[in-house]
Design a protein around this motif. Structure first.
Motif, short mmCIF file in Angstrom:
data_model
loop_
_atom_site.label_atom_id
_atom_site.label_comp_id
_atom_site.label_asym_id
_atom_site.label_seq_id
_atom_site.Cartn_x
_atom_site.Cartn_y
_atom_site.Cartn_z
N ASP A 104 -8.15 -0.28 -3.15
CA ASP A 104 -8.90 -0.58 -4.38
C ASP A 104 -7.94 -0.97 -5.50
OD1 ASP A 104 -11.41 -0.09 -3.36
OD2 ASP A 104 -11.49 1.99 -4.04
N ASN A 105 -6.85 -0.19 -5.62
CA ASN A 105 -5.87 -0.49 -6.68
C ASN A 105 -5.31 -1.90 -6.52
OD1 ASN A 105 -6.16 2.09 -7.61
ND2 ASN A 105 -4.22 2.86 -6.76
N LEU A 106 -4.92 -2.26 -5.29
CA LEU A 106 -4.32 -3.58 -5.06
C LEU A 106 -5.33 -4.70 -5.27
CD1 LEU A 106 -1.93 -3.18 -1.98
CD2 LEU A 106 -1.54 -2.59 -4.36
N LYS A 107 -6.61 -4.40 -5.00
CA LYS A 107 -7.64 -5.41 -5.25
C LYS A 107 -7.83 -5.59 -6.75
CE LYS A 107 -10.05 -5.30 -0.85
NZ LYS A 107 -11.18 -4.84 -0.06
N GLN A 108 -7.72 -4.46 -7.47
CA GLN A 108 -7.93 -4.55 -8.93
C GLN A 108 -6.74 -5.17 -9.65
OE1 GLN A 108 -9.21 -0.57 -9.93
NE2 GLN A 108 -11.19 -1.09 -9.01
N ASN A 109 -5.52 -4.85 -9.19
CA ASN A 109 -4.35 -5.34 -9.96
C ASN A 109 -3.87 -6.73 -9.52
OD1 ASN A 109 -2.67 -5.05 -7.72
ND2 ASN A 109 -1.88 -3.07 -8.37
N LYS B 51 -7.24 13.29 12.45
CA LYS B 51 -6.63 14.51 11.89
C LYS B 51 -6.26 14.33 10.42
CE LYS B 51 -3.98 14.47 15.62
NZ LYS B 51 -2.70 14.58 16.31
N HIS B 52 -6.26 13.06 9.94
CA HIS B 52 -5.76 12.82 8.58
C HIS B 52 -6.77 12.11 7.67
CE1 HIS B 52 -1.97 14.26 10.01
NE2 HIS B 52 -1.88 13.30 10.90
N PRO B 53 -7.94 12.75 7.44
CA PRO B 53 -8.94 12.10 6.57
C PRO B 53 -8.42 11.87 5.14
CG PRO B 53 -9.57 14.37 7.05
CD PRO B 53 -8.42 14.04 7.96
N GLU B 54 -7.48 12.70 4.70
CA GLU B 54 -6.95 12.51 3.33
C GLU B 54 -6.09 11.24 3.25
OE1 GLU B 54 -5.14 15.95 1.41
OE2 GLU B 54 -6.24 17.20 2.82
N LEU B 55 -5.46 10.91 4.37
CA LEU B 55 -4.67 9.68 4.40
C LEU B 55 -5.60 8.46 4.33
CD1 LEU B 55 -1.91 8.32 4.76
CD2 LEU B 55 -2.14 8.59 7.22
N GLN B 56 -6.75 8.58 4.99
CA GLN B 56 -7.74 7.50 4.91
C GLN B 56 -8.20 7.31 3.46
OE1 GLN B 56 -11.68 8.59 6.12
NE2 GLN B 56 -12.11 6.59 7.03
N LYS B 57 -8.48 8.43 2.77
CA LYS B 57 -8.93 8.36 1.37
C LYS B 57 -7.86 7.72 0.49
CE LYS B 57 -12.20 12.10 0.84
NZ LYS B 57 -11.74 13.35 1.50
N ALA B 58 -6.60 8.14 0.72
CA ALA B 58 -5.50 7.64 -0.11
C ALA B 58 -5.31 6.13 0.13
CB ALA B 58 -4.23 8.40 0.22
N LEU C 237 0.83 -1.21 0.00
CA LEU C 237 0.00 0.00 0.00
C LEU C 237 0.86 1.25 0.00
CD1 LEU C 237 -2.79 -1.03 2.55
CD2 LEU C 237 -3.13 -0.48 0.15
N ALA C 238 1.91 1.24 0.85
CA ALA C 238 2.79 2.41 0.95
C ALA C 238 3.42 2.70 -0.41
CB ALA C 238 3.86 2.16 2.01
N LYS C 239 3.82 1.64 -1.08
CA LYS C 239 4.44 1.78 -2.41
C LYS C 239 3.43 2.37 -3.40
CE LYS C 239 7.44 -1.02 -5.24
NZ LYS C 239 7.77 -2.39 -5.57
N ASP C 240 2.23 1.82 -3.37
CA ASP C 240 1.19 2.29 -4.29
C ASP C 240 0.85 3.76 -4.03
OD1 ASP C 240 -0.90 1.21 -6.35
OD2 ASP C 240 -2.04 2.50 -4.98
#
Ligand code: GLN
Length: 267
Positions: free
Chosen positions: A245-250, A232-239, A73-76
């Motif tokens: 999703d990406n890892l599930k798709q690929n 404090k980091h809702p954008e991190l949750q979104k990312a 995930l971190a890499k993605d």
């Protein structure tokens, strides 16, 4: 003219280098949470929870489904480095909220109570609680037989919360820092039963625990694991959700799931 082109070329190159130096691997967008644009993702875990997080044999390096998933995930997400920090399970949520950790990945069940304190990623693993007793035990066949019995649990977990409710039926609850220590207490006959997460107990039995222990009764609960993020980091949750999703798709998610659980994830 040639000189001018050369000059322009050098300028473009210099600007490019400058941008790379400033922005790390990712491009910061205006107003974006800086946690998304730094180079390193700091991850916390309590590493005695095989097959999700545990040390490799004769090594301090951690492995397991959670560990490989967060690396991917971190890499993605574009982080250059994913650093794992070990701490007690009950210290993880406070550390996320103090910004000592960016996320905690430690087989965390998504619960309403925890949602008051932190954000969770989308669910990434279907789990639940189960009951283990000593092999020779013939009187505990299900959760209904725990009245007057001693139960070992791991501190701060959903298993501990479940056992707490059995106190009204006369059960005694002993709390340990890790799930492994709770199972050790069962071996040493300090308790009659252990309540913990089913996949972790199954792994423990398969790795030799079945010499003295067995699982009894039905699954006690249905739980979903999620990655813990500070409010404090809702954008991190979104990312994180986007990368999941990406890892599930690929196919990366399915590959990791099959590697650690020997089967395809239920759709
Ligand atoms: N899933 C359980 C919980 O969230 C146990 C997690 C763990 O012990 N690492 O409470």
């Amino acid at each position: 003219m040639k000189k001018l082109t050369l000059l322009l070329g050098v300028l473009v190159l210099a600007l490019g280098l400058l941008a790379a130096g400033c922005g790390g691997g990712k491009k910061a967008e205006k107003g974006q949470d800086p946690v998304l644009t730094k180079d390193e993702l700091i991850v916390g875990t309590e590493p005695s929870f095989a097959p999700f997080e545990f040390p490799k044999e004769n090594s301090k390096e951690l492995t397991g489904f959670d560990m490989e998933l967060i690396e991917a995930l971190a890499k993605d997400m574009g982080y250059k480095k994913c650093t794992i920090k070990n701490m007690g399970f009950d210290a993880l949520i406070p550390a996320v909220n103090n910004d000592n950790l960016d996320v905690a990945v430690s087989g965390f069940t998504i619960t309403e109570e925890r949602k008051k304190q932190v954000l969770f990623s989308q669910p990434y693993y279907k789990s639940g609680l189960a009951l283990v007793v000593r092999k020779e035990n013939a009187d505990i066949r299900s959760i209904d037989d725990l009245g007057g019995k001693k139960i070992a649990v791991q501190i701060g977990t959903t298993g501990a919360m479940y056992a707490e409710k059995l106190k009204s039926k006369g059960a005694e609850v002993k709390t340990f820092n890790t799930s492994d220590l709770a199972c050790m207490e069962l071996k040493n006959k300090g308790v009659d039963a252990v309540i913990s997460d089913r996949p972790v107990l199954q792994y423990f039995l398969a790795q030799g625990g079945n010499a003295y222990a067995k699982m009894v009764g039905k699954a006690l609960s249905a739980e979903d694991y999620g990655i813990v993020i500070s409010k404090k980091h809702p954008e991190l949750q979104k990312a994180l959700d986007k990368s999941l999703d990406n890892l599930k798709q690929n196919g990366t998610y399915d590959k990791l799931y099959e590697k650690w659980f020997g089967e395809k994830p239920a759709k």
